[in-house]
Design an enzyme around this catalytic site. Structure first.
Site, PDB file in Angstrom:
ATOM      1  N   ASP A   1       0.867  -1.178   0.000  1.00 43.57           N
ATOM      2  CA  ASP A   1       0.000   0.000   0.000  1.00 43.57           C
ATOM      3  C   ASP A   1       0.912   1.238   0.000  1.00 43.57           C
ATOM      4  O   ASP A   1       1.419   1.634  -1.057  1.00 43.57           O
ATOM      5  CB  ASP A   1      -0.864  -0.112   1.266  1.00 43.57           C
TER       6      ASP A   1
ATOM      7  N   GLY B   1       3.805   1.205   1.157  1.00 44.72           N
ATOM      8  CA  GLY B   1       5.131   0.639   0.890  1.00 44.72           C
ATOM      9  C   GLY B   1       6.044   0.632   2.101  1.00 44.72           C
ATOM     10  O   GLY B   1       7.116   0.047   2.078  1.00 44.72           O
TER      11      GLY B   1
HETATM   12  C1  PRP Z   1      -1.131  -4.924   5.641  1.00 44.82           C
HETATM   13  C2  PRP Z   1      -0.419  -5.778   4.603  1.00 44.82           C
HETATM   14  C3  PRP Z   1       0.965  -5.227   4.586  1.00 44.82           C
HETATM   15  C4  PRP Z   1       0.765  -3.772   4.928  1.00 44.82           C
HETATM   16  C5  PRP Z   1       0.831  -2.952   3.706  1.00 44.82           C
HETATM   17  O1  PRP Z   1      -0.891  -5.429   6.899  1.00 44.82           O
HETATM   18  O2  PRP Z   1      -0.450  -7.142   4.958  1.00 44.82           O
HETATM   19  O3  PRP Z   1       1.804  -5.852   5.533  1.00 44.82           O
HETATM   20  O4  PRP Z   1      -0.539  -3.641   5.518  1.00 44.82           O
HETATM   21  O5  PRP Z   1       0.694  -1.593   4.025  1.00 44.82           O
HETATM   22  P1  PRP Z   1       1.822  -0.528   3.732  1.00 44.82           P
HETATM   23  O6  PRP Z   1       2.373  -0.801   2.365  1.00 44.82           O
HETATM   24  O7  PRP Z   1       1.057   0.775   3.807  1.00 44.82           O
HETATM   25  O8  PRP Z   1       2.857  -0.630   4.817  1.00 44.82           O
HETATM   26  P2  PRP Z   1      -1.814  -5.080   8.150  1.00 44.82           P
HETATM   27  O9  PRP Z   1      -1.201  -3.998   8.958  1.00 44.82           O
HETATM   28  O10 PRP Z   1      -3.217  -4.831   7.699  1.00 44.82           O
HETATM   29  O11 PRP Z   1      -1.701  -6.405   9.007  1.00 44.82           O
HETATM   30  P3  PRP Z   1      -2.195  -7.886   8.621  1.00 44.82           P
HETATM   31  O12 PRP Z   1      -1.261  -8.397   7.553  1.00 44.82           O
HETATM   32  O13 PRP Z   1      -2.070  -8.635   9.908  1.00 44.82           O
HETATM   33  O14 PRP Z   1      -3.615  -7.787   8.131  1.00 44.82           O
END
Ligand code: PRP
Length: 190
Positions: free
Chosen positions: A106, A108
């Site tokens: 998302d 990153g």
């Molecule tokens: C989500 C996804 C990535 C991160 C991406 O994790 O699995 O790890 O967000 O976002 P970014 O690129 O903005 O950093 P989340 O925090 O939702 O946890 P989860 O995997 O336990 O659902």
């Protein structure tokens, strides 16, 4: 919790399309990693469904390991831009061909910081495989070698992606209708 069909705006990626693309990625990875015995690292928890389907389409010997990350302080990790490792690997990455497997990139920040973290441990190679790439939201540049789908900036769930920790078990990727979704806290108030 609500049933998902109460707030499902649309199915963005149906099960058969996911299966086909995951199989293609598996074939591509198998080809690229011949004789490399890759170590696939899944970042918990969203990537678990993708990882488990993907590895069954990879034909070379491989191992898997898991990491978990969390944000520093309050607020969303995406906005804070700082992550902390809450579950470290069991496997040494030194001299291994490492492939990070994510459900979504998302902003990153998560993958970028995990890449930095793993780099310090001297892998032989280090690449990223993500099922979904929300490019519009990118705040830091991330090198993505394998990408399932580029998606627009919508709130998606299912196939590993959660809403308030639920709905990861759905076999498709859906888009939430935020006007119809009721957060659990509000449901408890009734
Ligand atoms: C989500 C996804 C990535 C991160 C991406 O994790 O699995 O790890 O967000 O976002 P970014 O690129 O903005 O950093 P989340 O925090 O939702 O946890 P989860 O995997 O336990 O659902």
């Amino acid at each position: 919790m609500q049933e998902y069909h109460e707030f499902l705006k649309k199915v963005l990626i149906p099960e058969n399309t996911l299966a086909q693309r995951v199989a293609e990625l598996g074939a591509e990875i198998s080809n690229d990693y011949l004789d490399k015995n890759p170590l696939l690292i899944c970042i918990l928890r969203g990537g678990i469904i993708f990882l488990s389907d993907l590895i069954r389409h990879i034909t070379v010997p491989l191992s898997v390991d898991f990491m978990a990350v969390s944000s520093y302080g309050v607020g969303k990790r995406a906005s804070s831009g700082q992550v902390r490792i809450t579950l470290d690997l069991k496997t040494s990455v030194r001299d291994r061909h490492v492939l990070l497997v994510e459900d979504i990139v998302d902003s990153g920040h998560t993958i970028s910081e995990v890449l930095d973290f793993i780099s310090t441990r001297h892998p032989k190679s280090l690449y990223v495989c993500t099922l979904l790439d929300k490019t519009e939201r990118r705040e830091v540049e991330v090198p993505i070698r394998y990408r399932g789908f580029t998606i627009s900036n919508e709130f998606v769930f299912g196939y590993g992606l959660d809403i308030d920790e639920y709905y990861r078990n759905l076999s498709f990727i859906g888009v939430v209708d935020l006007e119809k979704f009721i957060p659990e806290n509000d449901l408890n108030d009734f």
